[in-house]
Scaffold this active site. Structure first.
Site, mmCIF file in Angstrom:
data_model
loop_
_atom_site.group_PDB
_atom_site.id
_atom_site.type_symbol
_atom_site.label_atom_id
_atom_site.label_comp_id
_atom_site.label_asym_id
_atom_site.label_seq_id
_atom_site.Cartn_x
_atom_site.Cartn_y
_atom_site.Cartn_z
ATOM 1 N N ASN A 16 0.832 -1.211 0.000
ATOM 2 C CA ASN A 16 0.000 0.000 0.000
ATOM 3 C C ASN A 16 0.865 1.260 0.000
ATOM 4 O O ASN A 16 0.542 2.248 -0.654
ATOM 5 C CB ASN A 16 -0.961 0.004 1.193
ATOM 6 C CG ASN A 16 -2.199 -0.818 0.905
ATOM 7 O OD1 ASN A 16 -3.052 -0.416 0.114
ATOM 8 N ND2 ASN A 16 -2.286 -1.999 1.511
ATOM 9 N N ARG A 94 0.636 -2.327 15.102
ATOM 10 C CA ARG A 94 0.478 -2.143 16.541
ATOM 11 C C ARG A 94 -0.746 -1.265 16.807
ATOM 12 O O ARG A 94 -1.000 -0.313 16.062
ATOM 13 C CB ARG A 94 1.726 -1.497 17.137
ATOM 14 C CG ARG A 94 2.903 -2.467 17.205
ATOM 15 C CD ARG A 94 4.182 -1.763 17.555
ATOM 16 N NE ARG A 94 4.188 -1.224 18.902
ATOM 17 C CZ ARG A 94 4.461 -1.923 20.004
ATOM 18 N NH1 ARG A 94 4.729 -3.214 19.922
ATOM 19 N NH2 ARG A 94 4.467 -1.345 21.182
ATOM 20 N N ASN A 110 -6.376 5.009 7.827
ATOM 21 C CA ASN A 110 -5.954 3.607 7.822
ATOM 22 C C ASN A 110 -6.659 2.879 6.688
ATOM 23 O O ASN A 110 -7.767 3.252 6.297
ATOM 24 C CB ASN A 110 -6.337 2.951 9.161
ATOM 25 C CG ASN A 110 -5.921 1.493 9.228
ATOM 26 O OD1 ASN A 110 -4.819 1.117 8.819
ATOM 27 N ND2 ASN A 110 -6.801 0.637 9.741
ATOM 28 N N HIS A 112 -8.089 -0.895 5.720
ATOM 29 C CA HIS A 112 -8.427 -2.162 6.375
ATOM 30 C C HIS A 112 -9.010 -3.123 5.335
ATOM 31 O O HIS A 112 -9.858 -2.721 4.521
ATOM 32 C CB HIS A 112 -9.448 -1.912 7.492
ATOM 33 C CG HIS A 112 -9.858 -3.166 8.186
ATOM 34 N ND1 HIS A 112 -9.040 -3.792 9.117
ATOM 35 C CD2 HIS A 112 -10.970 -3.932 8.065
ATOM 36 C CE1 HIS A 112 -9.655 -4.901 9.529
ATOM 37 N NE2 HIS A 112 -10.815 -5.002 8.920
ATOM 38 N N GLU A 145 -10.251 5.954 18.436
ATOM 39 C CA GLU A 145 -9.675 5.087 19.471
ATOM 40 C C GLU A 145 -10.010 3.608 19.318
ATOM 41 O O GLU A 145 -9.190 2.754 19.599
ATOM 42 C CB GLU A 145 -10.097 5.585 20.859
ATOM 43 C CG GLU A 145 -9.180 6.687 21.350
ATOM 44 C CD GLU A 145 -9.480 7.076 22.781
ATOM 45 O OE1 GLU A 145 -9.847 6.184 23.572
ATOM 46 O OE2 GLU A 145 -9.362 8.279 23.085
ATOM 47 N N GLU A 177 -7.329 -2.242 -2.646
ATOM 48 C CA GLU A 177 -6.717 -1.330 -1.667
ATOM 49 C C GLU A 177 -5.785 -0.354 -2.365
ATOM 50 O O GLU A 177 -5.741 0.843 -2.043
ATOM 51 C CB GLU A 177 -5.907 -2.127 -0.624
ATOM 52 C CG GLU A 177 -6.752 -2.974 0.300
ATOM 53 C CD GLU A 177 -5.900 -3.737 1.315
ATOM 54 O OE1 GLU A 177 -4.908 -3.193 1.819
ATOM 55 O OE2 GLU A 177 -6.225 -4.908 1.594
HETATM 56 C C1 GRF Z 1 -3.148 -4.638 4.035
HETATM 57 O O1 GRF Z 1 -3.981 -5.712 3.762
HETATM 58 C C2 GRF Z 1 -3.897 -3.582 4.816
HETATM 59 O O2 GRF Z 1 -5.241 -3.533 4.500
HETATM 60 C C3 GRF Z 1 -3.715 -4.040 6.235
HETATM 61 O O3 GRF Z 1 -2.413 -4.569 6.287
HETATM 62 C C4 GRF Z 1 -2.025 -5.007 4.997
HETATM 63 C C5 GRF Z 1 -0.751 -4.319 4.661
HETATM 64 O O4 GRF Z 1 -0.187 -4.784 3.463
HETATM 65 N N1 GRF Z 1 -3.960 -2.951 7.149
HETATM 66 P P1 GRF Z 1 0.988 -3.982 2.773
HETATM 67 O O5 GRF Z 1 2.145 -3.931 3.771
HETATM 68 O O6 GRF Z 1 0.497 -2.622 2.431
HETATM 69 O O7 GRF Z 1 1.342 -4.795 1.568
#
Ligand code: GRF
Length: 205
Positions: A16, A94, A110, A112, A145, A177
């Site tokens: 990402n 974390r 973020n 997800h 939070e 993503e």
């Molecule tokens: C992704 O699936 C994201 O949605 C999640 O952690 C993963 C991270 O993958 N929060 P990368 O390190 O971006 O390849």
């Protein structure tokens, strides 16, 4: 045009992160990635940052022991020193303390791997398959939070296909993503820098 400075927090491979760096290569993109911070020295994403000429910075959590806030204060200081205005979590593994979340309130997002509020937490693809959903996907949201809560900025939906396993489904979601995250970061930072507001993204495939 002055671009909004973004710090990206990672713990792992950084695909990402790569999508964000790729988008930010366009000078018209409203955000620039100023620094990539990892809590792990072995995160693959650190090399990705360097490839794109962005500073990779390790702030190891281990020397801080159980004091999570002290670790986050160190990351925060590094971000502020570099003029960072927004934080993008990209596979940062974390849970953040209320202090850090408060410090970046409204300015931290973020990605997800599920259509929230379905399947918060870990192992989302396995749980989606077990639940028998036909549509799965990913969400970009502001960080609050509660884990994987916070206002939704955008979502991308992908089909669950017959014969899918965790790997094939995860790969399809990950591709989504990589489209969604840069679009949502642009929408948010574009608004912040006062340029033409882009509507929050809603994708469906
Ligand atoms: C992704 O699936 C994201 O949605 C999640 O952690 C993963 C991270 O993958 N929060 P990368 O390190 O971006 O390849």
């Amino acid at each position: 045009m002055s671009r909004t400075k973004v710090g990206v927090l990672i713990s792992g491979r950084g695909s990402n992160l790569k999508a964000l760096l790729e988008a930010a290569r366009d000078p018209a993109y409203p955000a620039e990635i100023a620094v990539v911070v990892s809590n792990r020295a072995d995160a693959g994403g650190l090399a990705v940052a360097a490839e794109y000429g962005v500073e990779p910075l390790v702030v190891d959590h281990r020397p801080f022991g159980p004091d999570r806030e002290a670790h986050e204060r160190a990351m925060h200081a590094a971000l502020v020193e570099r003029g960072v205005e927004f934080v993008a979590l990209a596979g940062y593994m974390r849970v953040l303390t209320p202090w850090f979340v408060g410090a970046w309130s409204g300015r931290m997002l973020n990605v997800h791997p599920s259509l929230l509020p379905a399947f918060p937490g870990l192992d989302t693809h396995r749980r989606a398959l077990d639940a028998g959903v036909k549509i799965h996907g990913c969400t970009v949201h502001l960080v609050s939070e509660g884990v994987d809560e916070g206002p939704i900025l955008g979502q991308a939906a992908v089909p669950v296909l017959p014969g899918d396993g965790v790997e094939s489904l995860a790969a399809r979601v990950l591709e989504a993503e990589h489209q969604l995250y840069p679009a949502c970061l642009a929408a948010l930072t574009g608004q912040a820098s006062g340029s033409e507001a882009t509507p929050a993204a809603l994708f469906s495939y």
